[in-house]
Every structure is written in structure tokens, then in C-alpha cells.
Design a protein around this motif. Structure first.
Motif, short mmCIF file in Angstrom:
data_model
loop_
_atom_site.label_atom_id
_atom_site.label_comp_id
_atom_site.label_asym_id
_atom_site.label_seq_id
_atom_site.Cartn_x
_atom_site.Cartn_y
_atom_site.Cartn_z
N TYR A 86 1.21 7.70 -3.41
CA TYR A 86 1.31 6.30 -3.00
C TYR A 86 0.62 5.96 -1.68
O TYR A 86 0.76 4.84 -1.19
N ASP A 131 -2.29 5.09 -0.66
CA ASP A 131 -3.15 3.90 -0.60
C ASP A 131 -2.40 2.62 -0.93
O ASP A 131 -2.95 1.53 -0.77
N ARG A 132 -1.15 2.73 -1.39
CA ARG A 132 -0.40 1.54 -1.81
C ARG A 132 0.81 1.26 -0.94
O ARG A 132 1.58 0.34 -1.22
N GLY A 151 1.10 -2.25 0.32
CA GLY A 151 0.66 -3.28 -0.61
C GLY A 151 1.79 -4.25 -0.97
O GLY A 151 2.98 -3.98 -0.77
N GLN A 208 4.96 -3.43 -3.89
CA GLN A 208 4.86 -2.02 -4.23
C GLN A 208 6.23 -1.37 -4.06
O GLN A 208 6.85 -1.48 -3.00
N TYR A 266 5.01 -4.62 3.29
CA TYR A 266 3.84 -5.50 3.31
C TYR A 266 3.96 -6.50 4.47
O TYR A 266 2.99 -6.74 5.19
#
Length: 619
Positions: free
Chosen positions: A559, A561-562, A565, A568, A582
Motif C-alpha cells: 500500500y 503508493d496509496r 490516497g 483508501q 488523505y
């Protein structure tokens, strides 16, 4: 006869011999002061306390016999000339004493005023000469030993070192004892054995008295150095030798090589200069050198520009502007500007080339064809303008959408509050009404979240103020004290290293609230939950806030890279919306900060927040 007054010390234990010597001295030297001592012990204080010009010494004394008597007096007064008074039987000992430094010896039976006078006069003068020679030798040795340049002497026959000064010992790394066991051949370096035979120093210098040579020498640590050695022929202690002064020119040669490489590099760069050319101009703006891949006049080569004024291929008024810019470089200024010629545009940069005395007679100019770049810049500006407009339209659409959804949502929420589902008997109707209520509330939360995100994204000028992290942290703790107690959460905070930061108050409270509630929400059932928070000042003046928990952790391999986000989720929690991190990231970024994460599954997570400080304060 000597004109100046002299002090003569006669060390003689035989009264008769002393009387005779005294009479001779008085006859020879009317201005002499004659001092008598009968032993070494009685002579010692005289030599130590009075000025004595010459000593007449009998070798047979009560407290000294033979050569030992001489050594005793010579050690007490090494600079005073000593003339030995000896009997016929002591002639060999007298000769031995002369070898050790006595000026002369007189056999008592052969003595006379004339002999005594000559011996004393020659002894005094010889002592002065020897003293002068000794001082000269000492000065020479001092200059040799204390010369800051390495110096040595080696014999011409074998090249063996005879003497070496301290600078040479320090520079080469060998001690004096090691040097004196070596020859010049031991430190010479050659490419191969054949060069060693033909290029050895002794081989090349054999026909000359004075010689200068560039050599390579090997230091004790294995380093090879370039040396310029200047030698002079001398005779040292009866041996024909070379006296050498050495200059380490390794750095000079390296600088020469670097200059050669720089010149080669400059030529290579100029000849391969992309989309342009490099030129050197004189004070009249004439071209002395030009090279490159593309010259200002298409189709022409470097020869075309040789000795031509650089600006002639530009038209008015560009030519006048170009000349004014280039002439300003001769005042010591560097310039960068654009110039156009027909359908082409050029980026031109020029710098002065200074002589050793600081004068500027030439300048270096580089021109690069930027026609294609200019075209791309126009297209890029059009694209940026289009994207900016699209972004503005999307933002406006978001506001309109959220606004238009707000009114019907409010009506739906009002209807839900007015509905009395207790009278509904039909199970299907009851289920539909329940789903209707859940969907309406969920839609309301989504719209509120999106509005909050839009507010953060557009609030780039959010107010910054000086905040006490400890006070903000305590306020957030108090606001969720019940939640923390219910989750049995222990909180440890230490903000002593850095207590204050420049940030937005509302955002900082929101960030800490999100991190604390997440720590409770995603605690591990295997251990008591704990949170550790502390600050640290970095070398660049920024402040880092470390926030660590011992909860479930996140699989960063899946996870990473996320993590920050929108919507997520990384754990199966019913009340997780995937919005908190986020919002945290958005609030930090809009304030110019950064956030990073370190996490390991089932061990915990650490968030590292960097506050970029506009002003560095003393804590």
C-alpha cells in the motif's frame, strides 16, 4: 711582536721551568699578562673566570698525565689555543695532542724566546682561522639543515648519500640513518629496466659540473612524485660529490596535465556543442575561434567566421542590441539574452576571459538555437492555460454539484426525521425505509467530506501562526479523553527539544486528532495500546514531529503508493472511510510541509511530519 695585550696562562708544576718560560715570554711580549697555575684544578677557575688568549701546557702535572691533561684543559676551554710544553721523551704524546686540537708543541730543551714567540703568534692566528672556519661550517650546516627545500649530497661514483637535511627526510619519509644506507638509485623510478640503465641521473650528469633534471622519485610510503633536481659539483670530506636541491613539481605537473585536459575538454565540448556554437571574440568582436554543431549562419562552417565580426550576420536593430550586450562583457559582466536572426531564435551567453593581470581582452560566447524550444514554450503555455481553465471548471463544477446536492439532501434528511416507521407493518416497506435512511446519511457524509477536501485544497493562503505544540496536543487529548480511556490508550509526549512551530492552528488540531483516533481505532488486540510523540530540530532548521503507535501496522509493500490516497482503506473496519490520512496529507502539503510513514505489520506505525519553518527560533 704582537701589539695588543694578551693573557697567557702557563700550567707548569716545575718552578724552574716556569721561571724560564716566564722570562722568555716577558722578553717576547712586553704587554703580556702572564698567569701561572701548577695543576689542572688550579687552572680550571682561571679558564672559567678570566679571558685567556693562549695556554702553555705541561703534559706532566700532579692531577693529569700525558694526553689526558690536554683533554681536560681542552674540554674546559675548547676555543682557547693550547701549546704543549714537553720533554724529549713526551714528543709522541705531544704529536697526538696536536691531532686532537692542540695548536703546536715545544720541546722545553729546544725552546727560546723566538721559538716561543712564533709558536704563540701562529697558535693564536691559527686558532682564529680555525674558529672562523668552524663558524662558517656551522653556518653552512645550519643553512643546509634548515633549508625548507629538500637537500642532500651524494658521491659521484656510486651515488651513495653522504648527508641529507631535515626537509628531505620529512618529504621522502626516510630517517637520516635510512638515507645514509641508500643511494640515489634506490629512489629513482623508471618505466622499465632499459630506461633505468640509460636514464639514471649519474649516467646523464657525468659530463657536466652543474645539472638540472626532471625525475621521478619514490617516497617511503610508495608514492611516486615528480622532482626537479638541481645539482652542483662539490668536494665533501675529500669525496667528489653532488650537492642537490630538490623541488617537488608533482602538483605543477598535475596542474599542467589538468590544463591540457581542460583545453582538450573545452575543444571537445565546443566542437560538439548541441544546436549551437562556442566562440572566442576579441575587443572588436572579431571571431578568433569558433566550433559547434550549428553555426549562426546555416550552411556555413567555422572557416567562414574566422576573423569576421560576430554580429555581422544579425540584422538591425538586433545587431545593435547584440553589440551593446557583448561590449558590456569587457567591463567584467556576464550576460545572457535572446537574439533573433530571420526565422531563428538564439539564446546567447557571454563571459569575460581575464588575463593574469586582470585585464579583459577576449570574451567567451555560446549561442544555441532555441527556435524549437520557443515554439514548444508557446505550445506549453497554451496547454497550461487550457489545463488551468479545465481545473477551474472542475473546481466550479465541484462547488456547484455540492451546492445543488446540499438542498435535496437537507430535504431528505428532514423527511427521515419526520418519518415514523413504528407504524409500518409491511417488512419490505420497513427494510426499504431503513436502507433509504442509511443511503441518505452516507451520501450526506460523502458530500461533507468532499466539501472539506475542497476547502483544504483551495485554502493555500491559510493563516500561519506561532503554535505551542504541547498545548495543542493537550487540547486534542482532552477533547477525546473518553475515547482514549475506552480504548485504554496510553499517550507519551515529549516536545522539549522543539516546543513551537509555524503552522495553521485548525489544521494542526485536525492532524493530531486524526492520528490519535486512528491509533485507537487500529490498535492491536495482542498488547496494551501506546502512542509516543516527540519533536526534533533538523540541521536545515526544519522541525520533525514523530508520532508512533504499536497498533496493527500497514503492509507498505502493498500500500505504499496509496497510503495518502482518497478513500483508501487498509483494514476491515466497518467505520473506516479511508479519508483521514488523505485530509492529513492535504493539510500538511498546503502548508508547505511533508509527511512520511514507516510501518510494519503487527508492530506499529510511525508518521514523520516535517514543518518547513519560515523563521528559525531559538528554543
Amino acid at each position: 711582536m704582537l701589539q695588543q695585550a694578551i693573557n697567557i696562562l702557563v700550567i707548569e708544576d716545575n718552578p724552574g721551568d716556569y721561571v724560564l718560560v716566564k722570562e722568555y715570554l716577558e722578553e717576547c711580549f712586553s704587554n703580556a699578562s702572564i698567569i701561572h697555575a701548577t695543576s689542572i684544578n688550579s687552572a680550571t677557575p682561571i679558564l672559567q673566570e678570566k679571558q685567556v688568549d693562549v695556554v702553555l701546557l705541561d703534559l706532566t702535572l700532579p692531577d693529569g698525565m700525558g694526553i689526558e691533561s690536554f683533554h681536560s684543559i681542552h674540554n674546559i676551554a675548547p676555543l682557547v689555543p693550547i701549546i704543549i710544553l714537553t720533554g724529549i721523551g713526551d714528543r709522541e704524546i705531544a704529536l697526538e695532542s696536536v691531532k686532537y686540537g692542540a695548536q703546536d708543541y715545544i720541546v722545553k730543551d729546544d725552546s727560546s724566546p723566538t721559538v716561543l714567540q712564533k709558536s704563540i703568534q701562529y697558535g693564536i692566528e691559527r686558532s682564529k682561522v680555525l674558529d672562523h672556519l668552524k663558524k662558517s661550517e656551522e653556518q653552512y650546516k645550519y643553512l643546509f639543515q634548515n633549508n625548507p627545500l629538500p637537500m642532500w649530497a651524494f658521491d659521484k661514483q656510486e651515488g651513495n648519500f653522504i648527508m641529507v637535511n631535515g626537509a628531505a627526510q620529512k618529504h621522502y619519509g626516510y630517517s637520516e640513518e635510512e638515507f645514509l644506507k641508500m643511494s640515489i638509485h634506490d629512489i629513482e623510478v623508471f618505466e622499465d629496466a632499459e630506461h633505468a640503465v640509460s636514464n639514471s641521473f649519474l649516467k646523464r650528469s657525468s659530463l657536466t659540473k652543474n645539472y638540472a633534471s626532471d625525475l621521478k622519485h619514490l617516497k617511503k610510503n610508495g608514492e611516486t612524485i615528480d622532482v626537479e633536481m638541481q645539482t652542483h659539483s662539490i668536494v665533501l670530506e675529500g669525496t667528489k660529490a653532488y650537492l642537490a636541491v630538490l623541488h617537488d613539481v608533482t602538483e605543477r605537473n598535475r596542474a599542467k596535465e589538468q590544463l591540457r585536459q581542460s583545453e582538450q575538454m573545452f575543444r571537445t565540448i565546443s566542437e560538439n556543442f548541441p544546436n549551437g556554437a562556442v566562440a572566442i571574440l576579441d575587443c572588436d568582436l572579431k571571431v578568433h575561434y569558433i566550433a559547434g554543431k550549428e553555426f549562426p549562419v546555416p550552411g556555413e562552417d567555422a572557416l567562414y567566421f574566422k576573423n569576421k565580426v560576430y554580429t555581422t550576420h544579425f540584422t538591425h536593430p538586433t545587431r545593435q542590441d547584440l553589440e551593446a550586450q557583448l561590449l558590456d562583457v569587457f567591463n567584467g559582466n556576464s550576460v545572457v539574452f535572446e537574439a533573433s536572426n530571420d526565422l531563428h531564435s538564439y539564446m546567447i551567453s557571454a563571459v569575460p576571459l581575464k588575463e593574469i593581470d586582470g585585464t579583459i581582452n577576449r570574451i567567451l560566447i555560446a549561442s544555441q538555437n532555441i527556435t524549437a524550444q520557443k515554439r514548444n514554450e508557446v505550445e506549453k503555455e497554451m496547454l497550461i492555460e487550457e489545463l488551468t481553465q479545465n481545473n477551474s471548471d472542475l473546481r466550479q463544477f465541484s462547488y456547484i454539484t455540492s451546492h445543488n446536492l446540499r438542498a435535496p439532501l437537507s430535504n431528505l434528511l428532514g423527511i427521515i426525521k419526520l418519518l415514523d416507521t413504528s407504524e409500518v407493518q409491511d417488512p419490505m416497506t420497513s427494510l426499504l425505509l431503513k436502507n433509504f435512511e442509511e443511503c441518505t446519511l452516507q451520501l450526506n457524509d460523502t458530500v461533507n467530506d468532499l466539501i472539506n477536501v475542497l476547502i483544504i485544497k483551495n485554502n493555500v493562503n491559510a493563516k500561519k501562526e506561532r503554535l505551542d505544540i504541547s498545548k495543542i496536543f493537550d487540547r486534542v487529548i482532552n477533547s477525546i479523553q473518553t475515547t482514549l480511556e475506552a480504548g485504554e490508550m496510553k499517550v507519551h509526549a515529549n516536545f522539549e527539544e522543539v516546543t513551537e512551530v509555524d503552522f495553521n492552528r485548525t489544521y494542526l488540531e485536525s492532524i493530531l486528532l486524526n492520528l490519535l483516533t486512528n491509533a485507537v481505532k487500529y490498535k492491536s488486540p495482542k498488547r496494551k495500546p501506546e502512542v509516543h510523540a516527540y519533536t526534533k530540530r533538523m540541521a536545515d532548521g526544519s522541525v520533525k514531529l514523530y508520532f508512533s503507535d504499536n497498533g496493527l501496522g500497514i503492509d507498505l509493500n502493498r500500500y505504499k503508493d496509496r497510503i495518502f490516497g482518497l478513500y483508501q482503506r487498509f483494514h476491515d473496519h466497518a467505520d473506516s472511510k479511508g479519508l483521514g490520512l488523505y485530509i492529513v496529507n492535504s493539510q500538511i502539503r498546503v502548508m508547505g510541509g511533508e509527511i512520511d510513514i514507516e510501518s510494519e505489520v503487527d508492530k506499529g506505525t510511525t508518521f514523520i511530519i516535517t514543518f518547513k519553518q519560515e523563521n528559525v527560533y531559538d528554543q
